[in-house]
Write a protein that holds these residues in place. Structure first.
Motif, PDB file in Angstrom:
ATOM      1  N   UNK A 111       0.832  -1.212   0.000  1.00 16.55           N
ATOM      2  CA  UNK A 111       0.000   0.000   0.000  1.00 16.55           C
ATOM      3  C   UNK A 111       0.868   1.264   0.000  1.00 16.55           C
ATOM      4  N   UNK A 112       1.778   1.322  -0.959  1.00 16.55           N
ATOM      5  CA  UNK A 112       2.676   2.454  -1.072  1.00 16.55           C
ATOM      6  C   UNK A 112       3.039   2.668  -2.534  1.00 16.55           C
ATOM      7  N   UNK A 113       3.539   3.860  -2.846  1.00 10.11           N
ATOM      8  CA  UNK A 113       3.820   4.177  -4.242  1.00 10.11           C
ATOM      9  C   UNK A 113       4.984   5.152  -4.346  1.00 10.11           C
ATOM     10  N   UNK A 114       5.656   5.120  -5.495  1.00 13.15           N
ATOM     11  CA  UNK A 114       6.733   6.051  -5.806  1.00 13.15           C
ATOM     12  C   UNK A 114       6.225   7.073  -6.806  1.00 13.15           C
ATOM     13  N   UNK A 115       6.601   8.342  -6.598  1.00 15.39           N
ATOM     14  CA  UNK A 115       6.264   9.383  -7.566  1.00 15.39           C
ATOM     15  C   UNK A 115       7.487  10.272  -7.761  1.00 15.39           C
ATOM     16  N   UNK A 116       7.686  10.787  -8.976  1.00 14.08           N
ATOM     17  CA  UNK A 116       8.768  11.746  -9.187  1.00 14.08           C
ATOM     18  C   UNK A 116       8.278  13.138  -8.794  1.00 14.08           C
ATOM     19  N   UNK A 117       8.995  13.799  -7.935  1.00  9.28           N
ATOM     20  CA  UNK A 117       8.592  15.141  -7.532  1.00  9.28           C
ATOM     21  C   UNK A 117       7.240  15.156  -6.845  1.00  9.28           C
ATOM     22  N   UNK A 118       6.344  15.988  -7.371  1.00 14.67           N
ATOM     23  CA  UNK A 118       5.028  16.174  -6.753  1.00 14.67           C
ATOM     24  C   UNK A 118       3.995  15.143  -7.192  1.00 14.67           C
ATOM     25  N   UNK A 119       4.333  14.315  -8.183  1.00 12.59           N
ATOM     26  CA  UNK A 119       3.381  13.307  -8.654  1.00 12.59           C
ATOM     27  C   UNK A 119       2.375  13.837  -9.649  1.00 12.59           C
ATOM     28  N   UNK A 120       2.634  15.054 -10.187  1.00 14.71           N
ATOM     29  CA  UNK A 120       1.662  15.638 -11.113  1.00 14.71           C
ATOM     30  C   UNK A 120       2.047  15.447 -12.581  1.00 14.71           C
ATOM     31  N   UNK A 121       3.029  14.578 -12.846  1.00 16.13           N
ATOM     32  CA  UNK A 121       3.385  14.272 -14.236  1.00 16.13           C
ATOM     33  C   UNK A 121       2.329  13.350 -14.831  1.00 16.13           C
ATOM     34  N   UNK A 122       2.059  13.547 -16.124  1.00 15.91           N
ATOM     35  CA  UNK A 122       0.934  12.870 -16.757  1.00 15.91           C
ATOM     36  C   UNK A 122       1.371  11.638 -17.548  1.00 15.91           C
ATOM     37  N   UNK A 123       0.479  10.686 -17.613  1.00 19.19           N
ATOM     38  CA  UNK A 123       0.676   9.494 -18.439  1.00 19.19           C
ATOM     39  C   UNK A 123      -0.680   9.000 -18.918  1.00 19.19           C
ATOM     40  N   UNK A 124      -0.642   8.135 -19.899  1.00 20.32           N
ATOM     41  CA  UNK A 124      -1.876   7.578 -20.452  1.00 20.32           C
ATOM     42  C   UNK A 124      -2.123   6.200 -19.861  1.00 20.32           C
ATOM     43  N   UNK A 125      -3.359   5.980 -19.429  1.00 18.81           N
ATOM     44  CA  UNK A 125      -3.816   4.671 -18.965  1.00 18.81           C
ATOM     45  C   UNK A 125      -4.890   4.184 -19.941  1.00 18.81           C
ATOM     46  N   UNK A 126      -4.745   2.964 -20.428  1.00 19.94           N
ATOM     47  CA  UNK A 126      -5.761   2.398 -21.319  1.00 19.94           C
ATOM     48  C   UNK A 126      -6.075   0.974 -20.879  1.00 19.94           C
ATOM     49  N   UNK A 127      -7.347   0.701 -20.690  1.00 20.26           N
ATOM     50  CA  UNK A 127      -7.770  -0.639 -20.272  1.00 20.26           C
ATOM     51  C   UNK A 127      -7.497  -1.635 -21.391  1.00 20.26           C
ATOM     52  N   UNK A 128      -7.042  -2.835 -21.033  1.00 21.21           N
ATOM     53  CA  UNK A 128      -6.716  -3.836 -22.045  1.00 21.21           C
ATOM     54  C   UNK A 128      -7.926  -4.175 -22.902  1.00 21.21           C
ATOM     55  N   UNK A 129      -9.134  -4.146 -22.336  1.00 18.77           N
ATOM     56  CA  UNK A 129     -10.316  -4.457 -23.149  1.00 18.77           C
ATOM     57  C   UNK A 129     -10.501  -3.419 -24.249  1.00 18.77           C
ATOM     58  N   UNK A 130     -10.140  -2.160 -23.971  1.00 22.28           N
ATOM     59  CA  UNK A 130     -10.229  -1.128 -24.999  1.00 22.28           C
ATOM     60  C   UNK A 130      -9.155  -1.309 -26.060  1.00 22.28           C
ATOM     61  N   UNK A 131      -7.951  -1.689 -25.634  1.00 22.41           N
ATOM     62  CA  UNK A 131      -6.886  -1.973 -26.604  1.00 22.41           C
ATOM     63  C   UNK A 131      -7.341  -3.073 -27.557  1.00 22.41           C
TER      64      UNK A 131
END
Length: 313
Positions: free
Chosen positions: A168-188
């Motif tokens: 229940x923990x995570x790593x983020x660079x800086x403030x964590x406000x950098x963007x990325x794309x998430x796409x569900x495998x069913x949509x792919x």
């Protein structure tokens, strides 16, 4: 109906294959390096192919309209895909999708250098005249990874991608406000199936963009699915740019290319991989285009809210 060849059918490929089989529209052949007893897939024909032998590949690609490649870019230096591309041209294949299925750029990901070699080869063979139509199916990060142990994909293994679901923990660079794309495998899967039937010309850059959001927003999705607040560890971007991952933990990473490595080598690779992925995130390489979204404007992609509801059902 057309003949579709799926090369090197691994975990992601199996999701796509299931979608193609379910459509019931096409003849599907699988080009594999070896026979897999007891793992035949109904509705497909498996052929053992030598990915170093262009003549063998060209013979097996006779009559094929579209090739979808899932060659493991981590372990293959590009030779197999270049051979597959050249064999496709020789066999008269119309369309080719190289083994992308990830980020828009690989500048920070040296273990994926073969992707850029393959991209350049496709550009080079089409420089004078278009001999092979192709698209780079880029999807960002599979949204399914955010569900942790609740993940319900049929074939893709669970992965953390900067999130330690167990701890229940995570790593983020800086403030964590950098963007990325998430796409569900069913949509792919659904978009790839639709792309096979698409009568227009495939776009060279083939972004499939489910949701583009910050890493922090992605972590919030994981928190809602797990019902637990995660501990966030912010990392210094200058350290990351220097190739140093100064974190108190390193999330587990599961990938077919590293499963057989000894523990020390695997640990080194995972640490380097996360350092590189964090920098890719910082520099915007994890945001993919929306070319296929615009081609199919009426298709509704799974958003975060729908994904959370589906994961909890």
């Amino acid at each position: 109906m057309v003949k579709v060849a799926v090369a090197a059918p691994g975990e992601v490929a199996r999701e796509v294959i299931d979608g193609l089989v379910a459509s019931g529209k096409h003849e599907i052949i699988l080009l594999a390096r070896r026979v897999c007893d007891g793992q035949e897939i109904k509705g497909t024909t498996r052929l053992v192919a030598n990915f170093q032998d262009k003549a063998d590949l060209a013979q097996k690609l006779q009559g094929v309209h579209t090739v979808l490649s899932f060659v493991n870019a981590v372990s293959d230096p590009g030779d197999a895909q270049i051979a597959l591309i050249d064999a496709s041209v020789k066999a008269g294949v119309k369309r080719f999708a190289p083994s992308e299925w990830f980020l828009a750029r690989n500048d920070h990901l040296p273990w994926l250098a073969s992707k850029d070699i393959v991209r350049k080869h496709l550009e080079d063979i089409n420089k004078e005249n278009k001999v092979l139509e192709y698209t780079l199916f880029q999807v960002g990060m599979f949204m399914d990874y955010l569900a942790g142990p609740r993940q319900k994909t049929k074939h893709i293994g669970r992965n953390n991608f900067l999130i330690d679901h167990r701890g229940k923990r995570a790593l983020v660079p800086g403030s964590g406000d950098h963007r990325l794309t998430y796409t569900a495998i069913e949509d792919v899967v659904n978009i790839v199936v639709k792309a096979i039937d698409y009568q227009g010309e495939w776009p060279k850059n083939g972004g499939i963009n489910g949701v583009t959001a910050t890493l922090g927003q992605g972590i919030e999705v994981s928190e809602k699915i797990s019902g637990t607040k995660f501990s966030i560890e912010a990392l210094n971007i200058d350290d990351l740019r220097a190739g140093e991952l100064k974190s108190s933990f390193v999330p587990e990473l599961d990938h077919p290319a590293i499963r057989d490595l000894d523990e020390a080598t695997k640990a080194g690779f995972i640490k380097a991989a996360y350092t590189s992925l964090l920098m890719a995130l910082v520099d915007g390489d994890a945001v993919v285009g929306d070319e296929w979204n615009r081609i199919f404007p009426h298709y509704k992609f799974l958003g975060f809210d729908e994904f959370i509801s589906k994961s909890l059902s």
